[in-house]
Design an enzyme around this catalytic site. Sequence first.
Site, PDB file in Angstrom:
ATOM      1  N   ARG A  83      10.867   0.500  -2.018  1.00  0.00           N
ATOM      2  CA  ARG A  83       9.537   1.034  -1.686  1.00  0.00           C
ATOM      3  C   ARG A  83       9.391   2.514  -2.049  1.00  0.00           C
ATOM      4  O   ARG A  83       8.736   3.279  -1.340  1.00  0.00           O
ATOM      5  CB  ARG A  83       9.209   0.826  -0.202  1.00  0.00           C
ATOM      6  CG  ARG A  83       9.189  -0.600   0.236  1.00  0.00           C
ATOM      7  CD  ARG A  83       8.029  -1.388  -0.370  1.00  0.00           C
ATOM      8  NE  ARG A  83       8.153  -2.786  -0.025  1.00  0.00           N
ATOM      9  CZ  ARG A  83       8.780  -3.698  -0.793  1.00  0.00           C
ATOM     10  NH1 ARG A  83       9.293  -3.365  -1.971  1.00  0.00           N
ATOM     11  NH2 ARG A  83       8.869  -4.943  -0.420  1.00  0.00           N
TER      12      ARG A  83
ATOM     13  N   CYS B 202       2.733  -4.548   5.875  1.00  0.00           N
ATOM     14  CA  CYS B 202       3.860  -4.272   6.775  1.00  0.00           C
ATOM     15  C   CYS B 202       3.878  -2.797   7.166  1.00  0.00           C
ATOM     16  O   CYS B 202       3.811  -1.921   6.312  1.00  0.00           O
ATOM     17  CB  CYS B 202       5.175  -4.652   6.099  1.00  0.00           C
ATOM     18  SG  CYS B 202       5.360  -6.438   5.972  1.00  0.00           S
TER      19      CYS B 202
ATOM     20  N   GLU C 234       6.559   2.172   6.687  1.00  0.00           N
ATOM     21  CA  GLU C 234       6.282   1.931   5.265  1.00  0.00           C
ATOM     22  C   GLU C 234       4.907   2.501   4.927  1.00  0.00           C
ATOM     23  O   GLU C 234       4.685   3.015   3.836  1.00  0.00           O
ATOM     24  CB  GLU C 234       6.320   0.425   4.997  1.00  0.00           C
ATOM     25  CG  GLU C 234       6.087   0.067   3.545  1.00  0.00           C
ATOM     26  CD  GLU C 234       6.414  -1.392   3.250  1.00  0.00           C
ATOM     27  OE1 GLU C 234       7.459  -1.896   3.724  1.00  0.00           O
ATOM     28  OE2 GLU C 234       5.619  -2.026   2.545  1.00  0.00           O
TER      29      GLU C 234
HETATM   30  C1  LIG Z   1      -2.882  -7.490   3.695  1.00  0.00           C
HETATM   31  C2  LIG Z   1      -1.873  -6.581   3.035  1.00  0.00           C
HETATM   32  C3  LIG Z   1      -0.714  -7.122   2.497  1.00  0.00           C
HETATM   33  C4  LIG Z   1       0.226  -6.292   1.882  1.00  0.00           C
HETATM   34  N1  LIG Z   1       1.360  -6.851   1.372  1.00  0.00           N
HETATM   35  C5  LIG Z   1       2.269  -6.055   0.773  1.00  0.00           C
HETATM   36  C6  LIG Z   1       3.465  -6.624   0.219  1.00  0.00           C
HETATM   37  O1  LIG Z   1       3.685  -7.822   0.245  1.00  0.00           O
HETATM   38  N2  LIG Z   1       4.368  -5.792  -0.366  1.00  0.00           N
HETATM   39  C7  LIG Z   1       4.151  -4.436  -0.431  1.00  0.00           C
HETATM   40  O2  LIG Z   1       4.998  -3.721  -0.990  1.00  0.00           O
HETATM   41  N3  LIG Z   1       3.034  -3.874   0.084  1.00  0.00           N
HETATM   42  C8  LIG Z   1       2.098  -4.647   0.677  1.00  0.00           C
HETATM   43  N4  LIG Z   1       0.963  -4.086   1.200  1.00  0.00           N
HETATM   44  C9  LIG Z   1       0.789  -2.622   1.165  1.00  0.00           C
HETATM   45  C10 LIG Z   1      -0.039  -2.138  -0.046  1.00  0.00           C
HETATM   46  O3  LIG Z   1      -0.986  -3.101  -0.409  1.00  0.00           O
HETATM   47  C11 LIG Z   1       0.795  -1.841  -1.268  1.00  0.00           C
HETATM   48  O4  LIG Z   1       1.765  -0.865  -0.965  1.00  0.00           O
HETATM   49  C12 LIG Z   1      -0.099  -1.371  -2.430  1.00  0.00           C
HETATM   50  O5  LIG Z   1       0.613  -1.515  -3.616  1.00  0.00           O
HETATM   51  C13 LIG Z   1      -0.612   0.054  -2.252  1.00  0.00           C
HETATM   52  O6  LIG Z   1      -1.519   0.315  -3.307  1.00  0.00           O
HETATM   53  P1  LIG Z   1      -2.832   1.198  -3.063  1.00  0.00           P
HETATM   54  O7  LIG Z   1      -3.518   1.349  -4.373  1.00  0.00           O
HETATM   55  O8  LIG Z   1      -3.652   0.632  -1.984  1.00  0.00           O
HETATM   56  O9  LIG Z   1      -2.189   2.577  -2.624  1.00  0.00           O
HETATM   57  P2  LIG Z   1      -2.775   3.610  -1.554  1.00  0.00           P
HETATM   58  O10 LIG Z   1      -2.692   3.014  -0.207  1.00  0.00           O
HETATM   59  O11 LIG Z   1      -4.094   4.125  -2.004  1.00  0.00           O
HETATM   60  O12 LIG Z   1      -1.715   4.800  -1.676  1.00  0.00           O
HETATM   61  C14 LIG Z   1      -0.388   4.631  -1.194  1.00  0.00           C
HETATM   62  C15 LIG Z   1       0.443   5.853  -1.649  1.00  0.00           C
HETATM   63  O13 LIG Z   1       0.554   5.846  -3.084  1.00  0.00           O
HETATM   64  C16 LIG Z   1       0.033   7.064  -3.626  1.00  0.00           C
HETATM   65  N5  LIG Z   1      -0.697   6.708  -4.852  1.00  0.00           N
HETATM   66  C17 LIG Z   1      -1.700   5.812  -4.968  1.00  0.00           C
HETATM   67  N6  LIG Z   1      -2.095   5.732  -6.247  1.00  0.00           N
HETATM   68  C18 LIG Z   1      -1.342   6.627  -6.940  1.00  0.00           C
HETATM   69  C19 LIG Z   1      -1.286   7.018  -8.312  1.00  0.00           C
HETATM   70  N7  LIG Z   1      -2.088   6.482  -9.234  1.00  0.00           N
HETATM   71  N8  LIG Z   1      -0.372   7.973  -8.666  1.00  0.00           N
HETATM   72  C20 LIG Z   1       0.462   8.525  -7.750  1.00  0.00           C
HETATM   73  N9  LIG Z   1       0.449   8.192  -6.434  1.00  0.00           N
HETATM   74  C21 LIG Z   1      -0.448   7.262  -6.048  1.00  0.00           C
HETATM   75  C22 LIG Z   1      -0.902   7.637  -2.564  1.00  0.00           C
HETATM   76  O14 LIG Z   1      -1.005   9.036  -2.679  1.00  0.00           O
HETATM   77  C23 LIG Z   1      -0.201   7.195  -1.290  1.00  0.00           C
HETATM   78  O15 LIG Z   1       0.832   8.100  -0.978  1.00  0.00           O
HETATM   79  C24 LIG Z   1       0.001  -4.889   1.809  1.00  0.00           C
HETATM   80  C25 LIG Z   1      -1.182  -4.356   2.349  1.00  0.00           C
HETATM   81  C26 LIG Z   1      -2.113  -5.198   2.956  1.00  0.00           C
HETATM   82  C27 LIG Z   1      -3.371  -4.591   3.498  1.00  0.00           C
END
Ligand SMILES: Cc1cc2nc3c(=O)[nH]c(=O)nc-3n(C[C@H](O)[C@H](O)[C@H](O)COP(=O)(O)OP(=O)(O)OC[C@H]3O[C@@H](n4cnc5c(N)ncnc54)[C@H](O)[C@@H]3O)c2cc1C
Length: 315
Positions: free
Chosen positions: A189, A241, A311
Amino acid sequence: MLLATAESQADWSRAAVDDLARWATDVDVRAKREERLKRHTSFGVGGPCPLMLFPEHHQRVVEIVRWSAQRQLPLRILGGGTNLLVRDEGIREVVVNTTRLLSGIDESVGRIRFPAGTATARALHHTVESGRDGLVWASGLPGTLGGAAAGNAGCWGGDMASCTESMIVIDANGGVHDLGKSDLDWTYRNLNVRGVVSPWIIVAVSISTTDSDPGALRARYEDLQEQKRDRQPVGARNSGCIFRNPPGQAAGAILDAAGCKGLRVGGAVVSDRHANFVINDGSATAADISALIEALIIRAREAVDVELLAEVQRW
Ligand SMILES: Cc1cc2nc3c(=O)[nH]c(=O)nc-3n(C[C@H](O)[C@H](O)[C@H](O)COP(=O)(O)OP(=O)(O)OC[C@H]3O[C@@H](n4cnc5c(N)ncnc54)[C@H](O)[C@@H]3O)c2cc1C
């Protein structure tokens, strides 16, 4: 991801934000003042930021970063907001929202490059429909591909580390870097980028693919999606999570054994379907969610002497 530490920038000025907003309007970058983060997070909580920018091309991101670096204006990077808990008071930094970085899918043999704002689900759908295996493990993963790469998101035995061939990253000074596998240091992660001034912004991600049968890919994708729907709370506001899995253990099982399902603080409640999911019942504040997270950490410590690590990213 925080560009320039907020603490070291205590005296950054309102005037710089005003200037940046004017510049954005002049160059046609959408800009919203006092935008509430709750509108952009899957938890549905979070106060305002002074300015949110929505660049549509990575060159604009370069300009925003250079502009901000010169004026020592700290930035935060937002993807789909699906792994974020933002405090109710809001934040002082300008937010670069990457969800409009969508132009320029580039396909070649053995890889597809997606702009970082591409929804992971959309990228997955694209690979499946074009008979390219590589991203099926991400079935049911919300958010953007950039956010997934930044946090090495993973599920069903796959993760971003295993499928990323290269990425384009903008460093803290606005320099653009095309990075291959040897530059990317993936851990559970987490992603560290070697030789690039940190913090950095991912603007494009290339996924390694192998040719496959679209029908078989579709069947696997639908099967995994269904399994995810069965195991996780569907339709409820959450951020996936809450805790990382400790080595060799599942955080959800630890919390379940510690009797945490159904625990509540205000409008924040532990899912009775999956104990590693905290849900906003519609009335939660970020403070409720934070307090519940702290309570769960204490429960796990007392029950099994394990120190759970969040996380979810906290702003
Ligand atoms: C229902 C549900 C199920 C999920 N299941 C999983 C799973 O199975 N496995 C898992 O790993 N996660 C899971 N997640 C968590 C999440 O969806 C993932 O971690 C996802 O990949 C985050 O992407 P995001 O674009 O929403 O990032 P954000 O939430 O917008 O950002 C997360 C972090 O990444 C940074 N960031 C975002 N974009 C960039 C970029 N372009 N460059 C640099 N930094 C950046 C942000 O600054 C922040 O620190 C789940 C979430 C939900 C709501």
